[in-house]
Design a protein around this motif. Sequence first.
Motif, PDB file in Angstrom:
ATOM      1  N   MET A 141       0.854  -1.197   0.000  1.00  0.00           N
ATOM      2  CA  MET A 141       0.000   0.000   0.000  1.00  0.00           C
ATOM      3  C   MET A 141       0.882   1.235   0.000  1.00  0.00           C
ATOM      4  O   MET A 141       1.641   1.466  -0.904  1.00  0.00           O
ATOM      5  CB  MET A 141      -0.945  -0.052   1.208  1.00  0.00           C
ATOM      6  N   ALA A 142       0.780   2.039   1.022  1.00  0.00           N
ATOM      7  CA  ALA A 142       1.509   3.293   1.076  1.00  0.00           C
ATOM      8  C   ALA A 142       2.962   3.042   1.492  1.00  0.00           C
ATOM      9  O   ALA A 142       3.295   1.998   2.034  1.00  0.00           O
ATOM     10  CB  ALA A 142       0.830   4.245   2.044  1.00  0.00           C
ATOM     11  N   THR A 143       3.817   4.026   1.233  1.00  0.00           N
ATOM     12  CA  THR A 143       5.238   3.870   1.477  1.00  0.00           C
ATOM     13  C   THR A 143       5.608   4.223   2.910  1.00  0.00           C
ATOM     14  O   THR A 143       4.839   4.823   3.646  1.00  0.00           O
ATOM     15  CB  THR A 143       6.034   4.764   0.513  1.00  0.00           C
ATOM     16  N   SER A 144       6.832   3.870   3.281  1.00  0.00           N
ATOM     17  CA  SER A 144       7.360   4.142   4.614  1.00  0.00           C
ATOM     18  C   SER A 144       7.656   5.628   4.775  1.00  0.00           C
ATOM     19  O   SER A 144       7.998   6.317   3.823  1.00  0.00           O
ATOM     20  CB  SER A 144       8.644   3.329   4.808  1.00  0.00           C
ATOM     21  N   VAL A 145       7.557   6.128   6.005  1.00  0.00           N
ATOM     22  CA  VAL A 145       7.902   7.526   6.274  1.00  0.00           C
ATOM     23  C   VAL A 145       9.380   7.673   6.639  1.00  0.00           C
ATOM     24  O   VAL A 145       9.849   8.794   6.822  1.00  0.00           O
ATOM     25  CB  VAL A 145       7.027   8.142   7.392  1.00  0.00           C
ATOM     26  N   ASP A 146      10.129   6.569   6.733  1.00  0.00           N
ATOM     27  CA  ASP A 146      11.533   6.644   7.136  1.00  0.00           C
ATOM     28  C   ASP A 146      12.353   7.661   6.336  1.00  0.00           C
ATOM     29  O   ASP A 146      13.085   8.454   6.917  1.00  0.00           O
ATOM     30  CB  ASP A 146      12.192   5.265   7.095  1.00  0.00           C
ATOM     31  N   PRO A 147      12.250   7.679   4.978  1.00  0.00           N
ATOM     32  CA  PRO A 147      13.026   8.680   4.235  1.00  0.00           C
ATOM     33  C   PRO A 147      12.607  10.109   4.573  1.00  0.00           C
ATOM     34  O   PRO A 147      13.414  11.033   4.474  1.00  0.00           O
ATOM     35  CB  PRO A 147      12.731   8.381   2.765  1.00  0.00           C
ATOM     36  N   LEU A 148      11.377  10.288   4.990  1.00  0.00           N
ATOM     37  CA  LEU A 148      10.897  11.619   5.361  1.00  0.00           C
ATOM     38  C   LEU A 148      11.506  12.072   6.686  1.00  0.00           C
ATOM     39  O   LEU A 148      11.716  13.259   6.904  1.00  0.00           O
ATOM     40  CB  LEU A 148       9.376  11.635   5.451  1.00  0.00           C
ATOM     41  N   VAL A 149      11.795  11.112   7.556  1.00  0.00           N
ATOM     42  CA  VAL A 149      12.450  11.428   8.824  1.00  0.00           C
ATOM     43  C   VAL A 149      13.915  11.759   8.551  1.00  0.00           C
ATOM     44  O   VAL A 149      14.438  12.777   9.017  1.00  0.00           O
ATOM     45  CB  VAL A 149      12.326  10.248   9.823  1.00  0.00           C
ATOM     46  N   VAL A 150      14.576  10.921   7.765  1.00  0.00           N
ATOM     47  CA  VAL A 150      15.987  11.127   7.434  1.00  0.00           C
ATOM     48  C   VAL A 150      16.183  12.461   6.710  1.00  0.00           C
ATOM     49  O   VAL A 150      17.125  13.203   6.990  1.00  0.00           O
ATOM     50  CB  VAL A 150      16.533   9.955   6.582  1.00  0.00           C
ATOM     51  N   GLY A 151      15.272  12.793   5.793  1.00  0.00           N
ATOM     52  CA  GLY A 151      15.366  14.036   5.036  1.00  0.00           C
ATOM     53  C   GLY A 151      14.833  15.244   5.786  1.00  0.00           C
ATOM     54  O   GLY A 151      14.753  16.337   5.212  1.00  0.00           O
ATOM     55  N   ARG A 152      14.461  15.069   7.060  1.00  0.00           N
ATOM     56  CA  ARG A 152      13.950  16.129   7.934  1.00  0.00           C
ATOM     57  C   ARG A 152      12.675  16.781   7.411  1.00  0.00           C
ATOM     58  O   ARG A 152      12.346  17.909   7.797  1.00  0.00           O
ATOM     59  CB  ARG A 152      15.022  17.187   8.206  1.00  0.00           C
ATOM     60  N   VAL A 153      11.956  16.084   6.533  1.00  0.00           N
ATOM     61  CA  VAL A 153      10.646  16.578   6.102  1.00  0.00           C
ATOM     62  C   VAL A 153       9.701  16.508   7.299  1.00  0.00           C
ATOM     63  O   VAL A 153       8.970  17.450   7.587  1.00  0.00           O
ATOM     64  CB  VAL A 153      10.116  15.758   4.904  1.00  0.00           C
ATOM     65  N   ILE A 154       9.755  15.347   7.982  1.00  0.00           N
ATOM     66  CA  ILE A 154       9.032  15.223   9.244  1.00  0.00           C
ATOM     67  C   ILE A 154       9.894  15.931  10.279  1.00  0.00           C
ATOM     68  O   ILE A 154      11.048  15.583  10.484  1.00  0.00           O
ATOM     69  CB  ILE A 154       8.754  13.751   9.610  1.00  0.00           C
TER      70      ILE A 154
END
Length: 173
Positions: free
Chosen positions: A1-14
């Motif tokens: 289904m939907a993708t992981s948020v891990d890259p968003l944490v690493v990229g400081r988007v979150i």
Amino acid sequence: MATSVDPLVVGRVIGDVLDMFIPTANMSVYFGPKHITNGCEIKPSTAINPPKVTISGHSDELYTLVMTDPDAPSPSEPNMREWVHWIVVDIPGGTNPSRGKEILPYMEPRPPVGIHRFIMVLFRQNSPVGLMVQQPPSRANFSTRMFAGHLDLGLPVATVYFNAQKEPASRRR
């Protein structure tokens, strides 16, 4: 289904732009033939026109798409965070932004210095919002969090980001 948020944490988007969320929808984004994946590099010259965006979901669901740059004017001094590049509301599920109401026209990435993150955030709406939304008075100092709070959108359902930096001027002979 939907993708992981891990890259968003690493990229400081979150953190910089969004709070932690669980993706519950799919959104595919293409600039020409290039599929956008979290953290990929895009040349600004390939992003002059709006991307092709496809949103999952049913036609009775409505979505809001927001694209911002949290690194304006420079990643080391982002005192214009966030610079808003595009806002489209009332997008029916299973379609694309051309089926929604454009609140703020698309503006291509033009990072003046450094590597900038360009973030595309998708929210599921509780009801149509097109009549309640006005164009922001400025593209500078936009807040995705405050915008979502104002429209009672809750947390995002999908997000993807890419990186871009100023391209060298073409050399003349």
